[in-house]
Design a protein around this motif. Structure first.
Motif, short mmCIF file in Angstrom:
data_model
loop_
_atom_site.label_atom_id
_atom_site.label_comp_id
_atom_site.label_asym_id
_atom_site.label_seq_id
_atom_site.Cartn_x
_atom_site.Cartn_y
_atom_site.Cartn_z
N ARG A 92 -28.87 -0.32 42.11
CA ARG A 92 -28.27 -1.65 42.02
C ARG A 92 -28.00 -1.98 40.55
O ARG A 92 -28.79 -1.64 39.67
N PRO A 93 -26.86 -2.66 40.26
CA PRO A 93 -26.55 -2.99 38.87
C PRO A 93 -27.40 -4.18 38.39
O PRO A 93 -26.91 -5.29 38.24
N THR A 94 -28.69 -3.93 38.20
CA THR A 94 -29.59 -5.02 37.83
C THR A 94 -30.30 -4.72 36.49
O THR A 94 -29.76 -5.02 35.43
N LEU A 95 -31.45 -4.09 36.50
CA LEU A 95 -32.24 -3.93 35.27
C LEU A 95 -31.68 -2.84 34.35
O LEU A 95 -31.28 -1.77 34.81
N PHE A 96 -31.67 -3.15 33.05
CA PHE A 96 -31.38 -2.11 32.05
C PHE A 96 -32.30 -2.30 30.85
O PHE A 96 -33.09 -3.25 30.81
N PHE A 97 -32.23 -1.35 29.92
CA PHE A 97 -33.10 -1.40 28.74
C PHE A 97 -32.27 -1.52 27.46
O PHE A 97 -31.11 -1.12 27.42
N GLU A 98 -32.91 -2.09 26.45
CA GLU A 98 -32.35 -2.12 25.10
C GLU A 98 -33.33 -1.40 24.20
O GLU A 98 -34.54 -1.51 24.41
N VAL A 99 -32.82 -0.64 23.24
CA VAL A 99 -33.68 -0.08 22.20
C VAL A 99 -33.29 -0.80 20.92
O VAL A 99 -32.10 -0.93 20.61
N ILE A 100 -34.27 -1.31 20.20
CA ILE A 100 -33.98 -2.14 19.02
C ILE A 100 -34.85 -1.73 17.83
O ILE A 100 -36.04 -1.47 17.99
N GLN A 101 -34.22 -1.62 16.68
CA GLN A 101 -34.96 -1.44 15.43
C GLN A 101 -34.63 -2.62 14.53
O GLN A 101 -33.47 -2.83 14.17
N ARG A 102 -35.65 -3.40 14.19
CA ARG A 102 -35.43 -4.57 13.33
C ARG A 102 -35.70 -4.20 11.88
O ARG A 102 -36.79 -3.75 11.55
N CYS A 103 -34.69 -4.38 11.05
CA CYS A 103 -34.87 -4.18 9.61
C CYS A 103 -34.77 -5.56 8.98
O CYS A 103 -33.80 -5.90 8.32
N GLY A 104 -35.76 -6.38 9.27
CA GLY A 104 -35.79 -7.76 8.77
C GLY A 104 -35.23 -8.76 9.76
O GLY A 104 -35.79 -9.84 9.92
N ALA A 105 -34.13 -8.44 10.40
CA ALA A 105 -33.44 -9.43 11.25
C ALA A 105 -34.33 -9.93 12.38
O ALA A 105 -35.07 -9.15 12.98
N LYS A 106 -34.23 -11.23 12.67
CA LYS A 106 -35.04 -11.82 13.74
C LYS A 106 -34.20 -12.19 14.95
O LYS A 106 -34.70 -12.70 15.95
N GLY A 107 -32.88 -11.93 14.87
CA GLY A 107 -31.97 -12.34 15.94
C GLY A 107 -31.94 -11.36 17.10
O GLY A 107 -32.85 -10.53 17.27
N PHE A 108 -30.86 -11.47 17.89
CA PHE A 108 -30.75 -10.65 19.10
C PHE A 108 -29.42 -9.88 19.17
O PHE A 108 -29.03 -9.39 20.21
N GLY A 109 -28.75 -9.78 18.01
CA GLY A 109 -27.49 -9.04 17.98
C GLY A 109 -26.31 -9.89 18.39
O GLY A 109 -25.39 -9.39 19.04
N GLU A 110 -26.32 -11.17 17.97
CA GLU A 110 -25.23 -12.09 18.34
C GLU A 110 -23.85 -11.51 18.01
O GLU A 110 -22.91 -11.64 18.77
N GLY A 111 -23.77 -10.84 16.85
CA GLY A 111 -22.49 -10.28 16.42
C GLY A 111 -21.98 -9.20 17.35
O GLY A 111 -20.82 -8.83 17.31
N ASN A 112 -22.87 -8.68 18.19
CA ASN A 112 -22.48 -7.59 19.10
C ASN A 112 -22.21 -8.08 20.52
O ASN A 112 -21.85 -7.29 21.38
N PHE A 113 -22.47 -9.38 20.76
CA PHE A 113 -22.38 -9.87 22.14
C PHE A 113 -21.03 -9.53 22.77
O PHE A 113 -20.95 -9.05 23.89
N LYS A 114 -19.95 -9.78 21.99
CA LYS A 114 -18.62 -9.58 22.57
C LYS A 114 -18.39 -8.11 22.93
O LYS A 114 -18.00 -7.80 24.06
#
Ligand code: FE2
Length: 363
Positions: free
Chosen positions: A325-347
């Motif tokens: 089912r097209p439901t759960l997926f994963f994100e892999v994230i490396q934070r180099c200081g940033a506290k956001g969620f990748g707003e610039g990548n949303f689009k």
């Protein structure tokens, strides 16, 4: 309020699945988790099979019901393989339960103590969105393998990990109009605060839009974003999720790494599939996000996205959904200081999701 509701960290996430044995193999072979404990028929458990999987500070439990009447089997049938329990480590599971239910949280599991030779484990749970439980676990007086009833697994020496270190955030999708209610719920019952909020203008493509608020506890350790669909020309990714999950639930789990190149290389080599962004994404990357300490060619080769905020930058990538089912997926994230969620990548991200949605005939 935050002081009255101390939370130490994520304790574990429990998935209810159709076949825990195969799910455990998937998380160990594809994600590099180690199976550390087990309960099932061989350990005297007649109704459920559960595998505990660990990597860094991340602990997953995958569970299946062994007969169709068992609630785990029923819920896995209703929602497909899904995150059923978000468990938080707290210093006092009874106090957490009483504080939360006093402030309006719906009771699920009253404070419970279980014990074996390794000590006493205390837990309790309240209801969250959909059929998801929020569990409070105090394992300070327990030294065994996960919980009474579980048997430790013999570890193989040559087990590989993929360098995943911690749960960064766990995102929920809720129905249209329900986001604010859950924002209030986390604020009122546990003293969480809104870290950041994105409106439908911030998160929109040509076809669809969504709104999101990120709730976090006072220390910033537990981050639980909540999405709701906004109206658009076509069916939004959130609506697709709600349809296939049979209501609200966990949409994605972000796992942190200190070396995203190595981690993503491992995951890809093991066969895990990721969303593709167009190569044009990388053309003016450094002009958009400023200097980064990694070769853009390498990021482009692996499909890793970059975003910057006032505190630094972050690197992130998203898997395809990990069940039929097209439901759960994963994100892999490396934070180099940033506290956001990748707003610039949303689009770029949502357009990538919509391309997959179109392939599924759901856009
Ligand atoms: Fe995320």
């Amino acid at each position: 309020m935050g002081d009255r509701f101390p939370i130490q960290q994520f304790d574990h996430l429990e998935f209810y699945v159709g076949n825990a044995k195969q799910a455990a193999l998937f998380y160990s072979k594809c994600f590099g988790f180690t199976n550390t404990a087990y309960r099932g028929l061989e350990t005297g458990e007649r109704d459920v099979a559960s595998y505990v999987l660990e990597q860094g500070n991340i602990r997953f439990v995958v569970s299946s019901g062994l007969n169709p009447q068992h609630p785990i089997a029923k819920l896995a049938w209703d929602h497909g393989d899904h995150v059923a329990v978000i468990a938080l480590a707290v210093p006092d599971a009874e106090k957490a339960y009483l504080e939360a239910t006093d402030r309006g949280a719906l009771e699920a599991i009253p404070p419970t103590k279980t014990q074996d030779d390794s000590g006493v484990l205390c837990y309790s749970a309240i209801h969250l969105y959909g059929n998801v439980l929020l569990k409070f676990v105090d394992r300070s007086h327990y030294s065994g393998a996960f919980a009474p009833g579980f048997k430790p697994c013999t570890l193989t020496e040559n087990h590989h990990t993929s360098g995943l270190t911690a749960i960064d955030h766990v995102v929920a999708n809720v129905e249209l109009g329900a986001m604010e209610r859950w924002v209030q719920f986390f604020a009122e019952t546990m003293g969480f605060e809104v870290l950041v909020h994105f409106d439908e203008q911030a998160i929109s493509t040509e076809y669809s839009a969504l709104m999101s608020k990120v709730m976090q506890d006072k220390t910033g350790t537990i981050k639980l974003p909540i999405n709701e669909p906004a109206s658009g020309k076509r069916k939004s990714q959130i609506e697709e999720y709600l349809e296939y999950n049979g209501g609200p639930g966990v949409q994605h789990i972000a796992l942190a790494t200190d070396n995203i190149i190595e981690t993503v290389s491992c995951l890809k080599a093991a066969g895990l599939e990721f969303l593709q962004v167009p190569s044009t994404y990388y053309q003016d990357l450094t002009e958009r996000v400023g200097p980064i300490n990694l070769a853009v060619e390498k990021l482009a080769e692996l499909g890793i996205l970059v975003d910057r905020d006032s505190d630094g930058y972050l690197l992130q990538i998203f898997t395809q959904t990990v069940q039929d089912r097209p439901t759960l997926f994963f994100e892999v994230i490396q934070r180099c200081g940033a506290k956001g969620f990748g707003e610039g990548n949303f689009k770029a991200l949502f357009e990538a999701i919509e391309r997959e949605q179109a392939v599924r005939g759901n856009l």
